[in-house]
Design an enzyme around this catalytic site. Structure first.
Site, short mmCIF file in Angstrom:
data_model
loop_
_atom_site.label_atom_id
_atom_site.label_comp_id
_atom_site.label_asym_id
_atom_site.label_seq_id
_atom_site.Cartn_x
_atom_site.Cartn_y
_atom_site.Cartn_z
N HIS A 1 -33.86 -61.13 0.90
CA HIS A 1 -32.67 -61.54 2.08
C HIS A 1 -32.40 -62.94 1.75
O HIS A 1 -33.43 -63.66 1.14
CB HIS A 1 -33.29 -61.32 3.48
CG HIS A 1 -32.66 -61.50 4.47
ND1 HIS A 1 -32.43 -62.92 5.08
CD2 HIS A 1 -31.90 -60.63 5.42
CE1 HIS A 1 -31.71 -62.88 6.14
NE2 HIS A 1 -31.44 -61.71 6.49
N ASP B 1 -42.77 -61.30 3.19
CA ASP B 1 -41.76 -61.00 4.22
C ASP B 1 -41.71 -59.63 4.78
O ASP B 1 -41.46 -58.72 3.92
CB ASP B 1 -40.37 -61.10 3.42
CG ASP B 1 -39.13 -61.16 4.54
OD1 ASP B 1 -39.36 -60.66 5.52
OD2 ASP B 1 -38.08 -61.46 4.14
N GLN C 1 -38.91 -56.34 7.66
CA GLN C 1 -38.45 -54.93 7.63
C GLN C 1 -39.64 -53.77 7.47
O GLN C 1 -39.45 -52.64 7.27
CB GLN C 1 -37.22 -54.52 6.60
CG GLN C 1 -36.26 -55.29 7.04
CD GLN C 1 -35.45 -55.16 8.17
OE1 GLN C 1 -35.82 -54.20 9.18
NE2 GLN C 1 -34.23 -56.04 8.42
N LYS D 1 -37.00 -58.00 15.56
CA LYS D 1 -36.82 -56.69 14.80
C LYS D 1 -38.00 -55.92 15.30
O LYS D 1 -38.16 -54.68 14.45
CB LYS D 1 -36.82 -57.09 13.35
CG LYS D 1 -35.37 -57.92 12.86
CD LYS D 1 -35.55 -58.17 11.49
CE LYS D 1 -34.58 -59.05 11.05
NZ LYS D 1 -33.21 -58.87 11.24
N CYS E 1 -26.92 -60.00 4.16
CA CYS E 1 -27.62 -61.14 3.79
C CYS E 1 -28.22 -61.15 2.35
O CYS E 1 -29.32 -61.58 2.31
CB CYS E 1 -28.41 -61.88 4.94
SG CYS E 1 -27.60 -62.02 6.51
C1 LIG Z 1 -35.98 -58.67 5.01
C2 LIG Z 1 -35.50 -59.88 5.87
N1 LIG Z 1 -36.04 -60.93 5.71
C3 LIG Z 1 -35.61 -62.02 6.65
C4 LIG Z 1 -34.76 -61.90 7.71
C5 LIG Z 1 -34.43 -62.85 8.70
O1 LIG Z 1 -34.91 -62.66 9.87
P1 LIG Z 1 -34.61 -63.84 10.94
O2 LIG Z 1 -32.99 -63.86 11.05
O3 LIG Z 1 -35.20 -63.12 12.16
O4 LIG Z 1 -35.29 -65.09 10.90
C6 LIG Z 1 -34.18 -60.62 7.77
C7 LIG Z 1 -33.05 -60.64 9.01
O5 LIG Z 1 -32.28 -59.89 8.74
C8 LIG Z 1 -34.54 -59.60 7.00
O6 LIG Z 1 -34.14 -58.38 7.19
#
Ligand SMILES: Cc1ncc(COP(=O)(O)O)c(C=O)c1O
Lengths: 150, 412
Positions: B129, B206, B209, B232, B370
């Site tokens: 992401h 990270d 998900q 999430k 993203c």
């Molecule tokens: C794998 C992953 N990392 C990071 C993020 C970023 O999360 P946040 O926008 O809550 O900071 C997301 C959100 O879509 C994500 O799916």
């Protein structure tokens, strides 16, 4: 589903499948690129503007949704051969119609643009319809930065 | 392992007030939990009660409301510690979410390792992401550290055979997503992190998900840092967790400066609060943190092994329906899938599909998720992504399939 048939009228599906004036316009003297980061639409517009300010040729290449592609296709058909000033006026009335600012009817020769009027009920899709037009304006302004819906 | 208890899905559905609504005349079918989850009643009540009863700033008042707010806020560190199966609640740093956690790390790790030098490397993957790409690019601009990328193959599986080549003594940081939000690939984290540990690199997970779907205890996944977003995991927007090993957090410098993160301030010099408060400058999103506590308790009491099994079954169902349909291309073929299924429809742009599906009450995500470098690798401008949560059931899968048929009718 009838509202979806209204949004995706036959003319839109047709133009998105077989866009007119699609492909790089080799003779162009103006061009610009536009993108819509939300859905990844990307469009390149090319224009041949004659010395007396007529948009004598318009071409485009797009990787975009049906609404954006059809809008670009119909734009080229509508504006080709028009004077720049007239083209700007048409952009204004198209823009105010699809954003819902105006409900004035198009003059008979612009009735084709009517198929995009339903877009005003889908705020996230308005930008799809307007992106080719903003990109064209960008080309006419001879601006180097990309047109963006953001 | 014994089969986990099946979820009582209809009971769970009743706990989400937002699910009880019509969209364009259809029952709402929410298949966009990967973007953000809906919130259960217990979370809504927790947030509401903060503003109704315990509205005060934290860590700064002796009055009753402030003490109640502080106690509830700090209690969430303990809840998060239980959620992660760790012991030390001072290893829990509250951030706004994964994005802020990654930026915090990118800005403070240099202080932990005594500075980066030209030629040092941070390894990420092609599935990341943007939140796990851009902070490292910014770090690269300010320190000269190079960003290396572990590629994925056509199935959207990471090419682990490249680890030997990419993880070297130059590698200082390895930061990897547990589950890809664009494809649903579950990565072999153990193998990647063990290569990283072999060269003494800092490991960051990270878990955006994976946290909502499975057990992510750092006891099982050996890593230095782990982060996920509350919104999430059924919590409110505005709060997330950064977990880190205590000895590392202790050695790291603070990031943002301000109130709450200090011990003393003079115009010449300030001294900082201890871990984790030195990382929490300014008034935090108190209600969101307290809501996150309720969300983690919700997930714990629902039972993550049961959640994982239930969602895996839903994803299998979606996949097999899509495979039977003509003109549908599933994107990626991960060996282990979690979170979502991504697909495209021949000759139909995902954005058009999303509008028509929404008209049928089905909320999915269309776009690049993203993950623009991954989309470029796949040669796709966008995909349609259906992602699942605890409240989804077979009827949601059926509605999804019907809505895809409706799209194809319009474009027939
Ligand atoms: C794998 C992953 N990392 C990071 C993020 C970023 O999360 P946040 O926008 O809550 O900071 C997301 C959100 O879509 C994500 O799916």
């Amino acid at each position: 589903m009838s509202s979806m048939r209204e949004l995706y009228q036959e003319m839109i599906i047709d133009h998105s499948r077989s866009p007119r004036n699609h492909g790089k316009l080799q003779s162009a003297n103006l061009e610009a690129r536009g993108n819509n980061p939300l859905c990844g639409d990307e469009i390149d517009m090319q224009v041949l503007r004659s010395e007396d300010g007529v948009l004598s040729e318009i071409g485009f290449e797009a990787t975009a949704c049906a609404i954006c592609t059809a809008s670009a296709s119909i734009l080229t058909e509508t504006l080709k051969g028009k004077a720049e000033n007239e083209a700007r006026g048409i952009f204004e009335s198209f823009h105010s119609t699809v954003t819902g600012e105006s409900s004035a009817a198009y003059p008979p020769e612009l009735m084709k643009l009517e198929v995009f009027t339903g877009v005003k009920d889908y705020p996230s899709r308005v930008k799809c319809a307007t992106l080719p037009w903003h990109t064209l304006m960008q080309a006419l302004e001879e601006k180097s930065e990309e047109a963006s819906t953001e | 392992m014994a089969n986990p208890e099946p979820l009582n899905v209809s009971d769970l559905q009743r706990q989400f007030p937002a699910l009880d609504q019509q969209v364009h005349g259809h029952r709402l079918v929410y298949l966009d939990s990967a973007a953000t989850t809906q919130k259960p009643q217990s979370v809504l009540e927790a947030v509401d009660s903060v503003y109704r009863k315990d509205c005060a700033n934290v860590h700064r008042g002796v009055h009753t409301l402030s003490e109640r707010a502080t106690a509830r806020y700090e209690e969430v560190r303990k809840i998060a510690t239980r959620f992660l199966g760790t012991e030390d609640s001072q290893e829990i740093v509250f951030t706004r979410g994964v994005t802020e956690s990654m930026n915090l790390l990118a800005n403070t790790l240099s202080g932990l390792v005594g500075g980066f030098k030209e030629g040092d490397e941070v390894l990420i993957t092609e599935l990341e992401h943007h939140a796990n790409i851009v902070p490292w690019q910014l770090l690269s601009q300010s320190t000269g550290i190079r960003v290396k990328v572990l590629p994925c193959d056509d199935a959207c599986e990471l090419v682990l055979d490249d680890l030997d080549k990419l993880v070297t003594e130059k590698t200082r940081i390895v930061s990897v997503g547990h589950v890809s939000n664009a494809i649903g690939t579950m990565n072999d984290i153990d193998r990647i992190f063990s290569a990283a540990r072999g060269v003494g690199a800092i490991t960051i997970l990270d878990a955006a998900q994976s946290a909502p779907h499975m057990d992510i205890s750092p006891k099982k996944i050996d890593c230095d840092f782990l982060t996920f977003s509350g919104h999430k995991t059924y919590g409110p927007t505005g709060a997330g967790i950064l977990w880190g090993k205590r000895e590392l957090l202790d050695q790291m410098p603070p990031w943002q400066g301000g109130g709450d993160m200090i011990r003393t301030v003079s115009f010449e010099e300030s001294t900082y609060a201890e871990t984790p408060w030195k990382f929490e400058a300014g008034t935090p999103d108190i209600a969101a943190v307290i809501g996150l506590g309720a969300a983690l308790e919700f997930l714990d009491s629902t039972g993550r092994p049961s959640v994982e099994a239930h969602e895996a079954e839903l994803l299998r169902m979606i996949e097999s329906h899509l495979m039977e349909m003509e003109g549908v291309q599933i994107v990626g073929k991960p060996a282990t899938r979690a979170c979502c299924v991504s697909f495209t429809l021949d000759g139909i742009h995902p954005h058009d599909a999303a509008t028509i599906m929404d008209q049928n009450g089905v909320a999915i995500r269309a776009g690049h998720h993203c993950a623009m470098p991954l989309m470029k690798r796949l040669g796709l401008p966008a995909t349609i992504r259906a992602s699942v949560g605890v409240h989804n059931d077979q009827s949601d899968v059926e509605a999804l399939i019907q809505s895809i048929q409706a799209v194809r009718e319009i474009f027939a």
